[in-house]
Design a protein around this motif. Structure first.
Motif, PDB file in Angstrom:
ATOM      1  N   VAL A  46       0.432  -1.647   0.232  1.00  0.00           N
ATOM      2  CA  VAL A  46      -0.040   0.271   0.174  1.00  0.00           C
ATOM      3  C   VAL A  46       0.652   1.056  -0.105  1.00  0.00           C
ATOM      4  O   VAL A  46       0.757   2.108  -0.517  1.00  0.00           O
ATOM      5  N   PRO A  47       1.549   1.234   0.736  1.00  0.00           N
ATOM      6  CA  PRO A  47       2.770   2.364   0.665  1.00  0.00           C
ATOM      7  C   PRO A  47       3.000   3.003  -0.498  1.00  0.00           C
ATOM      8  O   PRO A  47       3.383   4.197  -1.002  1.00  0.00           O
ATOM      9  N   TYR A  48       3.617   1.493  -1.368  1.00  0.00           N
ATOM     10  CA  TYR A  48       4.354   1.988  -2.617  1.00  0.00           C
ATOM     11  C   TYR A  48       3.696   2.410  -3.446  1.00  0.00           C
ATOM     12  O   TYR A  48       3.407   3.050  -4.564  1.00  0.00           O
ATOM     13  N   LEU A  49       2.032   2.069  -3.587  1.00  0.00           N
ATOM     14  CA  LEU A  49       0.414   2.408  -3.967  1.00  0.00           C
ATOM     15  C   LEU A  49       1.028   3.685  -3.995  1.00  0.00           C
ATOM     16  O   LEU A  49       0.304   3.885  -5.274  1.00  0.00           O
ATOM     17  N   ILE A 193      -7.135   3.620  -0.671  1.00  0.00           N
ATOM     18  CA  ILE A 193      -7.192   3.781  -3.344  1.00  0.00           C
ATOM     19  C   ILE A 193      -7.581   2.336  -3.269  1.00  0.00           C
ATOM     20  O   ILE A 193      -8.024   1.467  -2.640  1.00  0.00           O
ATOM     21  N   GLY A 194      -7.668   2.815  -4.536  1.00  0.00           N
ATOM     22  CA  GLY A 194      -8.459   1.275  -5.123  1.00  0.00           C
ATOM     23  C   GLY A 194      -8.423   1.849  -6.950  1.00  0.00           C
ATOM     24  O   GLY A 194      -8.340   2.731  -6.852  1.00  0.00           O
ATOM     25  N   GLY A 195      -9.363   0.896  -7.135  1.00  0.00           N
ATOM     26  CA  GLY A 195      -9.923   1.319  -9.031  1.00  0.00           C
ATOM     27  C   GLY A 195     -10.708  -0.333  -9.551  1.00  0.00           C
ATOM     28  O   GLY A 195     -11.201  -0.960  -9.234  1.00  0.00           O
ATOM     29  N   PRO A 196     -11.322   0.471 -10.684  1.00  0.00           N
ATOM     30  CA  PRO A 196     -12.124  -0.565 -11.573  1.00  0.00           C
ATOM     31  C   PRO A 196     -10.646  -1.687 -12.373  1.00  0.00           C
ATOM     32  O   PRO A 196      -9.060  -1.925 -12.205  1.00  0.00           O
ATOM     33  N   VAL A 237      -5.848  -4.736 -11.072  1.00  0.00           N
ATOM     34  CA  VAL A 237      -6.887  -3.853 -10.667  1.00  0.00           C
ATOM     35  C   VAL A 237      -5.674  -2.734 -10.898  1.00  0.00           C
ATOM     36  O   VAL A 237      -4.727  -2.654 -10.578  1.00  0.00           O
ATOM     37  N   PHE A 238      -6.114  -1.849 -11.452  1.00  0.00           N
ATOM     38  CA  PHE A 238      -6.274  -0.777 -12.044  1.00  0.00           C
ATOM     39  C   PHE A 238      -5.820   0.570 -11.002  1.00  0.00           C
ATOM     40  O   PHE A 238      -7.614   1.027 -10.851  1.00  0.00           O
ATOM     41  N   ILE A 239      -5.460   0.574  -9.887  1.00  0.00           N
ATOM     42  CA  ILE A 239      -5.549   1.010  -8.510  1.00  0.00           C
ATOM     43  C   ILE A 239      -4.903   3.065  -9.182  1.00  0.00           C
ATOM     44  O   ILE A 239      -3.608   2.627  -9.234  1.00  0.00           O
ATOM     45  N   GLU A 240      -5.823   3.410  -9.679  1.00  0.00           N
ATOM     46  CA  GLU A 240      -5.489   4.397  -9.666  1.00  0.00           C
ATOM     47  C   GLU A 240      -6.182   5.652  -8.830  1.00  0.00           C
ATOM     48  O   GLU A 240      -6.022   6.720  -9.592  1.00  0.00           O
ATOM     49  N   PHE A 241      -6.609   5.571  -8.061  1.00  0.00           N
ATOM     50  CA  PHE A 241      -8.064   6.399  -7.160  1.00  0.00           C
ATOM     51  C   PHE A 241      -7.698   6.551  -5.961  1.00  0.00           C
ATOM     52  O   PHE A 241      -7.477   5.398  -5.249  1.00  0.00           O
ATOM     53  N   ILE A 242      -8.001   7.598  -4.849  1.00  0.00           N
ATOM     54  CA  ILE A 242      -7.990   7.558  -3.593  1.00  0.00           C
ATOM     55  C   ILE A 242      -9.695   8.009  -3.055  1.00  0.00           C
ATOM     56  O   ILE A 242      -9.580   9.255  -4.043  1.00  0.00           O
ATOM     57  N   ARG A 243      -9.532   7.498  -1.892  1.00  0.00           N
ATOM     58  CA  ARG A 243     -11.406   8.209  -1.425  1.00  0.00           C
ATOM     59  C   ARG A 243     -11.397   9.710  -0.884  1.00  0.00           C
ATOM     60  O   ARG A 243      -9.893   9.685  -0.020  1.00  0.00           O
ATOM     61  N   SER A 244     -11.256  10.085  -0.734  1.00  0.00           N
ATOM     62  CA  SER A 244     -11.768  11.377  -0.293  1.00  0.00           C
ATOM     63  C   SER A 244     -12.882  12.147   0.069  1.00  0.00           C
ATOM     64  O   SER A 244     -13.936  11.458   0.159  1.00  0.00           O
ATOM     65  N   VAL A 256      -0.634  -0.796 -10.982  1.00  0.00           N
ATOM     66  CA  VAL A 256      -1.045  -1.883 -11.565  1.00  0.00           C
ATOM     67  C   VAL A 256      -0.774  -3.019 -10.858  1.00  0.00           C
ATOM     68  O   VAL A 256       0.098  -3.038 -10.359  1.00  0.00           O
ATOM     69  N   ASP A 257      -1.952  -3.522  -9.996  1.00  0.00           N
ATOM     70  CA  ASP A 257      -1.715  -5.102  -8.993  1.00  0.00           C
ATOM     71  C   ASP A 257      -2.270  -5.501  -9.781  1.00  0.00           C
ATOM     72  O   ASP A 257      -3.961  -6.302 -10.158  1.00  0.00           O
TER      73      ASP A 257
END
Ligand code: SER
Length: 640
Positions: A46-49, A193-196, A237-244, A256-257
């Motif tokens: 997670v920290p690196y993503l 963080i997460g993504g489609p 997984v395309f981890i490109e978003f963070i929840r605000s 990419v994960d």
């Protein structure tokens, strides 16, 4: 292809494409309070993503030991395990969709030679409400990829409703095609963080379709339908978003994960349709066959539960941060895994007193070349298994006996047999009998009498209520430890004192309405309510409840006097006082009388404290009744 070769090929394939091989992180996460175990390759990264530089660069590849406790109940089909190895490749803000989808397809089709015609993919449908668009980019890339293999690749929406429709690429919503540690987008806390994502499925063939006689019978088959025909083997997984605060913001880097289950890919590679038939499990299964004298094919789910659970427990205890069985956190899960395995062993009638170590030894031998820590920690594993097996043997015997007693007192329809959660808690609290096992026993009884298992909802409800009981109990013991615990009262606040007095009125009313066989069997009082157990074997009727309430409320209304006297136990008995006639009260006992001394409403041996005047107790109301074991009823009541 054996699983060892698969591991090596995966690591090498991505190494050749500029990835550094990193070791698996511990199964016990560090600095991550969101979860007890590492359940995906993504967690330790997670920290690196999120942007912190990784010492090994921006392209990584690994095989991560993973454990998902939420899958415990799923074990016993052809594809679920609690412990699994997740093959992962990572782009930390480096390459993105195009490279990823091309490479992973190349790996599956060229490197390990899966038939591309059997591969299907899913993509995110998009969701306007959260402002995330349909993943058209991935669709475009997938179309090109399939084209290279001369495979027609139609993209299809709403396969859930309309079935396959000759599609190859399918759109689904965020319950299927979104990944974050906390699941769907709305569940993500701020900062998560997460993504489609885009999943790859393997077609095991029409004959694996279990539509004919299953819950899927009337539903259209599609790649995500769960009927057994398709199995998900990998997820990019395309981890490109963070929840605000209100929205999803783009992360400063697009990641990419990829995660692919080693067990599942081994299964399709080895031409099996069940992971427990792969080389990862075959020796374990053989060992269980030896121990039980039974065939796996005839007892599949029991074998699978034992194999999965002991493998998971061996890995968790064999981790360098090894955890031993206990009643809290990770230790509780290890205990649950071991105990569940043992119980299924009993189902298979394994005769040996101590057998789980033998299974674990096979697991250690099979895996030690890849995971040397298992060998290094094997003494720790073996010692704990032995201790736990001995301990649980005793527990099980006692618990099952008590369970049967409760069953023999059940008055309703056996098909609908259930026990109140307080019974389950009691079995756990007094006999150490795990609630999951109680639920399994309940289901066994129901099935035995022609019923069906309790529903998933009801089960969940049971487990939640059970957790509440545990919490309540913990709070009470804390209070007790603080030295405030007096005569069944959680404290001596005014409200609990009032409820304590109400207990005396209640007992007297119960005896008047139900008869003099009624004795107090236990009580528990908090500031909110009283709980009262008493000997009586039938459910109270509504009329009886009403009558009891009326008698109590009349006593309150009449403001009957309340007095106490100290006397010998003998005299107390002579005067007709109820209560526990044990010498633990000492020579003299305190006797509380409500009403006139010679024409009393209630007389009880009791340490107190009680209210000075009962006229202002309030309005007495029974809010719940249930069975509390053999011939014992329980009511809960409040003062309004
Ligand atoms: N994080 C994703 C998963 O666990 C892919 O690795 O499914």
């Amino acid at each position: 292809m054996g699983s060892k070769e698969l591991r090596n090929k995966f690591l090498k394939f991505f190494e050749e494409r500029g990835h550094k091989i990193i070791p698996s992180a511990s199964l016990i996460p560090e600095n991550d309070s969101t979860t007890l175990f590492t359940g995906s390759g993504m967690q330790p990264l997670v920290p690196y993503l999120m942007g912190e530089p990784h010492s090994q660069g921006k392209r990584l590849v690994d095989i991560q030991k993973s454990f998902r406790a939420e899958d415990i109940e799923e074990v016993g089909d052809n594809r679920h395990t609690t412990f699994f190895e997740m093959m992962g490749n990572w782009s930390l803000g480096d390459y993105f969709k195009k490279e990823q989808l091309n490479w992973i397809f190349e790996f599956l089709v060229k490197e390990i030679q899966l038939d591309p015609k059997r591969l299907y993919v899913s993509v995110f449908r998009g969701n306007k409400e959260i402002g995330i668009e349909k993943d058209s980019k991935s669709v475009e890339i997938w179309k090109d990829i399939f084209k290279n293999y001369n495979i027609e690749a139609n993209d299809i929406d709403f396969a859930e409703k309309n079935g396959m429709q000759d599609g190859r690429i399918f759109y689904y919503d965020e319950t299927k095609n979104w990944w974050s540690r906390s699941g769907i987008p709305v569940n993500m806390p701020i900062g998560e963080i997460g993504g489609p994502d885009s999943e790859i499925f393997y077609d095991l063939g029409e004959d694996l379709k279990r539509h004919e006689n299953s819950e899927y019978k009337d539903q259209p088959c599609h790649i995500n339908c769960g009927c057994g025909r398709f199995i998900e083997i990998g997820n990019s997984v395309f981890i490109e978003f963070i929840r605000s605060e209100k929205r999803f913001d783009p992360l400063p880097q697009k990641n990419v994960d990829f995660g692919g289950g080693l067990e599942r890919i081994s299964m399709v590679l080895q031409g099996k349709n069940n992971i427990f038939e792969t080389d990862l499990f075959i020796n374990i299964i053989k060992k269980i066959e030896d121990l039980s004298g039974l065939k796996y094919a005839d007892n599949m789910s029991a074998f699978e539960v034992i194999a999965d659970h002991l493998r998971a427990a061996t890995f968790i205890m064999g981790d360098d941060k090894g955890v031993m069985p206990s009643n809290i956190d990770q230790g509780y899960i290890v205990r649950r895994l071991i105990r569940r395995a043992i119980r299924y062993g009993r189902q298979l009638d394994i005769k040996k007193d101590l057998w789980i170590q033998e299974v674990s030894q096979v697991i250690i031998d099979d895996y030690k070349s890849v995971y040397p820590e298992l060998f290094k920690n094997s003494k720790f594993i073996m010692n704990n298994l032995e201790k736990e097996e001995i301990k649980f043997g005793k527990t099980l015997e006692k618990g099952l006996k008590e369970f049967e007693k409760l069953f023999s007192h059940y008055k309703g329809d056996f098909k609908e047999f259930y026990l109140e959660v307080e019974n389950l808690f009691n079995l756990y609290q007094t006999y150490g009998f795990p609630v999951e096992l109680s639920i399994e026993e309940i289901n066994k009884k129901r099935i035995q009498y022609g019923g069906v298992p309790i529903s998933k909802d009801m089960e969940e409800n049971f487990l939640n209520l059970f957790q509440e009981e545990i919490k309540k109990h913990q709070e009470l013991s804390r209070t007790a430890a603080a030295g405030k615990f007096k005569g069944g009262l959680a404290d001596t606040s005014e409200q609990t004192t009032k409820l304590h007095t109400a207990c005396h009125l209640l007992l007297a009313a119960l005896r008047k309405v139900l008869g003099n066989h009624v004795e107090q069997k236990g009580s528990n009082i908090t500031a909110e309510r009283l709980r009262f157990d008493f000997s009586h074997s039938e459910k109270l009727t509504n009329e009886q409840i009403k009558e009891i309430e009326e008698i109590v409320n009349k006593a309150i209304k009449n403001n009957l006097p309340i007095t106490f006297e100290e006397m010998s136990l003998e005299d107390a008995k002579k005067q007709g006082a109820s209560g526990v006639f044990e010498s633990k009260y000492g020579e003299k006992v305190k006797v509380y009388t409500i009403g006139e001394k010679d024409n009393f409403f209630s007389k009880e041996i009791c340490g107190g404290p009680h209210v000075k005047s009962i006229g202002n107790l309030g309005y007495f109301k029974i809010i719940k009744q249930e069975s509390s074991g053999a011939g014992i009823r329980r009511v809960k009541a409040i003062l309004e």
